[in-house]
Enzyme design. Sequence first.
Site, PDB file in Angstrom:
ATOM      1  N   ARG A  68       0.860  -1.185   0.000  1.00  0.00           N
ATOM      2  CA  ARG A  68       0.000   0.000   0.000  1.00  0.00           C
ATOM      3  C   ARG A  68       0.895   1.233   0.000  1.00  0.00           C
ATOM      4  NH1 ARG A  68      -4.870  -0.924  -2.075  1.00  0.00           N
ATOM      5  NH2 ARG A  68      -5.978  -2.589  -0.994  1.00  0.00           N
ATOM      6  N   GLU A  96     -13.480  -8.475  -8.317  1.00  0.00           N
ATOM      7  CA  GLU A  96     -12.276  -8.349  -7.486  1.00  0.00           C
ATOM      8  C   GLU A  96     -11.774  -9.706  -7.004  1.00  0.00           C
ATOM      9  OE1 GLU A  96     -10.272  -5.821  -6.919  1.00  0.00           O
ATOM     10  OE2 GLU A  96     -11.517  -4.414  -8.046  1.00  0.00           O
ATOM     11  N   GLU A 100      -8.032 -10.658  -8.167  1.00  0.00           N
ATOM     12  CA  GLU A 100      -6.962 -10.693  -7.173  1.00  0.00           C
ATOM     13  C   GLU A 100      -6.551 -12.101  -6.773  1.00  0.00           C
ATOM     14  OE1 GLU A 100      -7.568  -8.173  -3.793  1.00  0.00           O
ATOM     15  OE2 GLU A 100      -7.546  -6.358  -5.031  1.00  0.00           O
ATOM     16  N   GLU A 123     -16.152   7.726   1.974  1.00  0.00           N
ATOM     17  CA  GLU A 123     -16.011   6.387   1.411  1.00  0.00           C
ATOM     18  C   GLU A 123     -16.947   5.406   2.110  1.00  0.00           C
ATOM     19  OE1 GLU A 123     -12.576   3.466  -0.223  1.00  0.00           O
ATOM     20  OE2 GLU A 123     -12.335   4.139   1.843  1.00  0.00           O
ATOM     21  N   GLU A 144      -1.272  -3.265  -8.907  1.00  0.00           N
ATOM     22  CA  GLU A 144      -1.373  -4.215  -7.808  1.00  0.00           C
ATOM     23  C   GLU A 144      -0.100  -5.035  -7.639  1.00  0.00           C
ATOM     24  OE1 GLU A 144      -6.070  -5.161  -7.435  1.00  0.00           O
ATOM     25  OE2 GLU A 144      -5.058  -6.076  -9.155  1.00  0.00           O
TER      26      GLU A 144
END
Length: 185
Positions: A68, A96, A100, A123, A144
Amino acid sequence: MTVKCIGNWQCLSQETRYENPWIEVSHQTVITPGGGTGIYGVVHFKNRAVGVIPIDDAGNTWLVRQTRYPLEQATWEIPEGGAPLDEDMLEAAKRELEEEVGLCASKWQELLEIHTSNSVTDEYGKVFVATDLSTGRQQLEESEDIEVYKLPLQQAIEMVMDGRITDSLSIAGLLKLAVLQQHSS
């Protein structure tokens, strides 16, 4: 001047200070609930957050270890990502999970709704549980940096409890699932 009221707050003015394809940061001049004048910064997300807890018949789940950039570190997380505002959140969760982790699921259950950091951002997110799993095709995005780990669900919950998982969506989802499992046994 038009005043926008939000509870006991009054927004006198709002100006976008920064914007990119994912967020918009606004500077707002406000009157606080106590009557004072102040400022507020709000981060508006152009996507919603979706997370998935996949569980197989043996009680295993999958986590990702992902770098991150803002934190300057890798974090343990459930598979998660962004759902554009015009995309169904369940469809985004399905996408997702396959992108992922390389998994598909035929059974889905909404687990929770969450505001990830409601003092500075709008959010909003949802976490789903995915079961009846099958193999799909992992397709990582260019941004990613992900390693995938299969482990017992209980071990993932223990990772929340001992502080190895710090991501809010992951913590909320795994702990709610742990509580629901306790109530059902």
